[in-house]
Write an enzyme that holds these catalytic residues in place. Sequence first.
Site, PDB file in Angstrom:
ATOM      1  N   CYS A  99       0.851  -1.198   0.000  1.00 53.20           N
ATOM      2  CA  CYS A  99       0.000   0.000   0.000  1.00 53.20           C
ATOM      3  C   CYS A  99       0.887   1.248   0.000  1.00 53.20           C
ATOM      4  O   CYS A  99       1.682   1.464   0.924  1.00 53.20           O
ATOM      5  CB  CYS A  99      -0.926  -0.073   1.215  1.00 53.20           C
ATOM      6  SG  CYS A  99      -1.215   1.445   2.094  1.00 53.20           S
ATOM      7  N   CYS A 119       0.912   3.447   2.957  1.00 54.93           N
ATOM      8  CA  CYS A 119       1.602   2.885   4.133  1.00 54.93           C
ATOM      9  C   CYS A 119       3.103   3.120   4.025  1.00 54.93           C
ATOM     10  O   CYS A 119       3.786   3.390   5.014  1.00 54.93           O
ATOM     11  CB  CYS A 119       1.369   1.383   4.253  1.00 54.93           C
ATOM     12  SG  CYS A 119      -0.357   0.946   4.439  1.00 54.93           S
TER      13      CYS A 119
END
Length: 530
Positions: free
Chosen positions: A42, A45
């Site tokens: 991600c 992230c």
Amino acid sequence: LGGAARLYTEEDPLVILSSGSLKPTISNSSSAWLVQFFSSWCGHCIQYSGTWKALAGDVQDWREAISVGVLDCAQEENFDVCKDFSIKFYPTFKYFRAHSPPTDRGTTYRGADREIQSVRQLMVNILQNHTRMDRPQHCPPLEPYSSAELLPLLGQRSDHFTAIIVEEPDSYVGREVILDLLQYSGVQVRRALSSDLPLLDALKISTFPSIYLLQPNGTHTHLHSEKKLRFFFSSLLKALPGVQRRLQAASSSSSVGQVEALQDQHSTEPWRDFDRSKVYLADLDSALHYLLRVEMATHSTLEGEELQVFKDFITVVAKLYPGGAWVVKLMETLSDWLLSLPLQRIPYQAVLDLVDNKMRISGVFLGAELRWVGCQGSRAGLRGYPCSLWTLFHVLTVRHEATPTALDNTGVQLGSAPVLQVMRRYIRTFFGCEVCGRHFEQMAAESLDSVQSREEQILWLWRTHNRVNNRLAGSLSDDPLFPKSPWPSTSLCSSCHEEKNGVHVWNRDNVLHFLRRHYCIANLSPRYSL
Ligand code: FAD
């Protein structure tokens, strides 16, 4: 390990959790937990990981009350546990109260603001959400005290300091400072509110936040803080006489035994008073003395890369050493001799003979004994040589900036950061504490190539040294009299410290200015030198 795991490493001040460790870690834990469930694929992230690491670093002294963790849901072994905890989006932040039962799946934090200050305040709120009964064992009370509770303490003797932070009701400074001091003994921190008029009256406080200090001998006074910021308050309290960081039971990363093995065993030396704002020539001389006579002497012969590293080190010291003419002369002689040798391999005894010979002729030498001053430890085995080695290299980086052509035509070909490259190779090849050397090499591999100027050279070493201080704070090699903390302290350089969005930041230019001043020749004290 997938690439994911490398978003966070063991070096980071947080706990990397996995399917096997999550439940045993959080259930029935004596501290609360804040866990970020992320996914390494991600993009957000990945971008956010820097903030999360900075947050974890910011609150690492709170960990006995509330700890920070991460768990990577993209790792196959974690698929089941992420499902079990109903993680559908990344990142998901969950917190777990202290002493939570094994069935607890945590509470999800849904706040949109994930900046450090907001998450830190969330952590304080999580702690305050406990009852008196289930509060984390090591968490002191965070609620305000009243004048009725505090005023009777005035004038009383005690075995510790009590600091009272008086602040506005919505301020988090008091609670943050209480938690910052969690690992320290010798001081208790309380907070009180600006609405408590009898207290304001008695202590004559009219600005907020303010710190009032009750001393062990019963006297009490305002504590003057240059800036009314959390970092300044915490630093002031940590610097009070007798206030000490409690040692961690064991430090995984420190290789204390090896560091200790490097130290001289003279423990009966008289204490030498010194000024922390000075650098002592005796320490620099002792560093060279120890390095040449003890550390290097464990190598019976030098050849190949080892010989090259040694030659470059000696050349750099000969050209940049700021100290006594005699040491410089010795280093120059050694350097000339090494460079003129046609040999590919030399017995180290030949170096020792040359050093001894010079010494005999001159009657002077690098301190005939080791003489630590600014690097004295409170007992044998602490500080000493490694302290002096850091100091030496800081001095050399500053000197290299001040005398930019000093290394021209010396054959030392080490790009734009020659002092750091020499240090890196010396530490990797010869520094007796092998684990320390490996850690240092890791940090050098990460970022040393990006150093493009002499001023960045100075700053890189300062920043890297602070990373080491940070990792070792509270470990067994931490001298209680000289606890490791971000350096320079607020008392050495107040303008080096600032706050941005509630987070401590360094003022780069002021730090650079300070380092240039602190490590320059004019700040070298000859006191206690031979
Ligand atoms: P030191 O950290 O040695 O610092 C010496 C002096 O430098 C301080 O007193 C202060 O005046 C100044 N100073 C402090 N911070 C800074 C800064 N950021 N910038 C500029 N000046 C500063 N020990 C381990 O247990 N594990 C390790 O992995 C480890 N790695 C090491 C790696 C290297 C390259 C070196 C040289 C030492 C390492 N050590 C390690 C030893 C450890 O870093 C300390 O040197 C030792 O514990 C003594 O600490 P000290 O309190 O004297 O301060």
